[in-house]
Design a protein around this motif. Structure first.
Motif, PDB file in Angstrom:
ATOM      1  N   LYS A 150     -21.083   2.936  40.748  1.00  0.00           N
ATOM      2  CA  LYS A 150     -20.786   2.390  42.071  1.00  0.00           C
ATOM      3  C   LYS A 150     -21.610   1.149  42.385  1.00  0.00           C
TER       4      LYS A 150
ATOM      5  N   ASP B 230     -24.861  12.259  45.379  1.00  0.00           N
ATOM      6  CA  ASP B 230     -23.762  11.689  46.161  1.00  0.00           C
ATOM      7  C   ASP B 230     -24.091  11.793  47.644  1.00  0.00           C
TER       8      ASP B 230
ATOM      9  N   GLN C  85     -21.447  10.997  41.775  1.00  0.00           N
ATOM     10  CA  GLN C  85     -20.430  11.458  42.695  1.00  0.00           C
ATOM     11  C   GLN C  85     -20.037  12.891  42.346  1.00  0.00           C
TER      12      GLN C  85
END
Length: 518
Positions: free
Chosen positions: A27, A293, A333
């Motif tokens: 990310k 996450d 995640q």
């Protein structure tokens, strides 16, 4: 099996794989750097230094990013394996932060075209180095991890008796090209991901600046910002790792916190953003002490609202539940399985809705208090022009003040209390049908307005919610009218007079309610 002449049918088309793997789903630069920190912690490092500098090489991508630790270091075989995709000696080992052996090569090449590793196992021992290079792999010049060679001891290893240094060069995919911006964003992000390790003594620095632990729940006093309170008890829910095999299970622990609306709602927008209050609503998911996450998880049908900025949730679990949470090799995640959602979502959603309602109520109280302040200030200012209130308070006053509890700030003390009476207006449900009540105390006079009375709902609250100057002025005049009536009654001392005045006030309130009700 015989190989077809002139054709390459290897399981991995290396030149294409190495370029495709760069898009494997990290990310952010912070997520990729976190993988290197995971490896350092796995090697029992207690000091980790991240640095972002401009290298000597010119070109479009001059930045260098390095992570140096004082962990146990690696021998030649371990180093070579560490640079292989899936080459970890700890594959599927759940005792630490990593499982798949993908972290070092995958994270590094997602951000840079070349990664170089130096490692050493003693103060005077050899420093070994090896590398991976995108261009060399794609061209076919590099088909396996180069055998480690002995290198001169680099100056950046900072005198650690053992450790590892990972350097990214030709960094073409960092989130920012400005070192100051990248550093500013890495500090809070890594501070949140590794907060538990920082609380336990880990030294983590970025360009020499210590990373402060960031507690998204604002509970830990050793964090960058704190001041929230825990909401309810911690929940502990046992969940099967796999719904088809209930023998292996783990415990999911869930905590909620409530942010102090009364004090923090008055902060400026910039300060709220700095602390992570504005648009910070969410759930922190922590695996083995490391955040993996953060987002709007396990809340089913509850939509996100502004009031949700004022509470937080943390879900922590052991790696035995990786499959239930859907942890990927990048550890950034979750993709929770249905049986996990079914087990924990109802409790989380129920608490979230309760906290949302509490935040809504707290903001209303703050808003109400702010809109009362002008009337309170005017009454306090004019008090010296009125007949003085008798000193002390009566049993009836104690009863009213006791019902208010923490809603009311303490009375003034010292010289200010001797000079003037401080006026306060509070909206609080009354057990009686009265529209308003009052209490006098040393240095303080309190007017209590009943929000359950029809006058409040029909006339007063619309004025309270309105923003136009004319409506604010009218509401302020009503405040002063009620303060005048209550203060006049408070001057009475004789028991018979008090009883008569209270009877009149009650009769007036009941008659007014009858006339206003549909």
């Amino acid at each position: 099996m015989r190989k077809s002449a002139g054709q390459d049918y290897s399981i991995v088309a290396l030149d294409k794989f190495i370029r495709a793997t760069r898009d494997s789903g990290y990310k952010s630069t912070s997520s990729a750097v976190a993988e290197l920190i995971d490896n350092a912690l796995q090697a029992r490092a207690s000091e980790i230094a991240v640095s972002v500098t401009v290298g000597e090489a010119s070109g479009d991508h001059p930045l260098l990013l390095s992570v140096v630790d004082n962990g146990s270091g690696m021998d030649a075989r371990t180093l070579r394996n560490a640079l292989r995709f899936g080459g970890s000696s700890r594959f599927n080992n759940r005792s630490g932060l990593g499982r798949y052996g993908m972290g070092l090569p995958n994270s590094s090449l997602s951000q840079a075209q070349r990664v170089t590793v130096h490692t050493w196992r003693s103060q005077r021992g050899q420093v070994l180095t090896s590398y991976l290079d995108i261009d060399e792999i794609a061209s076919g010049d590099l088909t396996e991890v180069p055998e480690p060679v002995v290198a001169a001891r680099p100056t950046f290893i900072n005198g650690h008796p053992s450790g590892t240094a990972v350097t990214w060069s030709r960094c073409d995919r960092l989130d920012n090209r400005r070192i100051s911006t990248l550093t500013r964003r890495l500090l809070p992000s890594l501070g949140r991901r590794f907060r538990y390790f920082l609380w336990n003594g880990l030294s983590l620095k970025i360009n020499g600046e210590p990373v402060e632990p960031v507690d998204p729940l604002f509970l830990n006093p050793d964090s960058r910002f704190s001041g929230a309170t825990q909401f309810g008890d911690e929940l502990a829910i046992e969940v099967a790792a796999n719904p088809d095999n209930r023998e292996t299970a783990g415990v999911v622990r869930i905590r909620f916190s409530e942010l102090p609306v009364e004090s923090w709602s008055k902060l400026g927008n910039d300060e709220k953003r700095l602390r992570g209050i504005s648009k910070g609503a969410g759930v922190s998911v922590v695996r083995g002490g490391r955040e993996v996450d953060y987002g709007w998880f396990f809340l089913n049908g509850k939509r996100r609202e502004n009031y949700d900025d004022w509470w937080r949730c943390e879900i922590s679990f052991d790696p035995v539940l990786d499959e239930a949470f859907g942890i990927t090799h990048t550890k950034q995640q979750i993709r929770p399985m249905p049986h996990l959602v079914e087990a924990i979502a109802p409790d989380i959603e129920a608490s979230a809705r309760a906290l949302n309602a509490r935040a809504r109520k707290a903001h209303l109280a703050v808003k109400t208090a702010e809109r009362f302040s002008a009337s309170e200030g005017r009454a306090t200012e004019k008090d010296v022009m009125l007949p003085p209130l008798p000193a002390g308070h009566r049993p009836r006053d104690e009863q009213v003040l006791g019902a208010l509890g923490k809603t009311l700030p303490p009375p003034p003390v010292g010289a200010d209390a001797q000079r003037k009476t401080e006026y306060r207006i509070v909206a609080k449900t009354l057990n009686e049908t009265l529209f308003f009540n009052y209490a006098r105390d040393d240095g303080r006079f309190v007017l209590v307005i009943n929000p359950d009375h029809p006058f409040y709902r029909v006339i007063y609250k619309p004025l309270l919610d309105a923003d136009t100057p004319a409506e604010a002025t009218l509401r302020g005049h009503i405040d002063l009218l009620l303060l005048a009536a209550a203060r006049t009654e408070a001057l009475l001392e004789k028991q018979a007079d008090l009883k008569l005045a209270e009877a009149i006030r009650k009769g007036w309130s009941d008659t007014l309610a009858t006339l206003l009700n549909g």
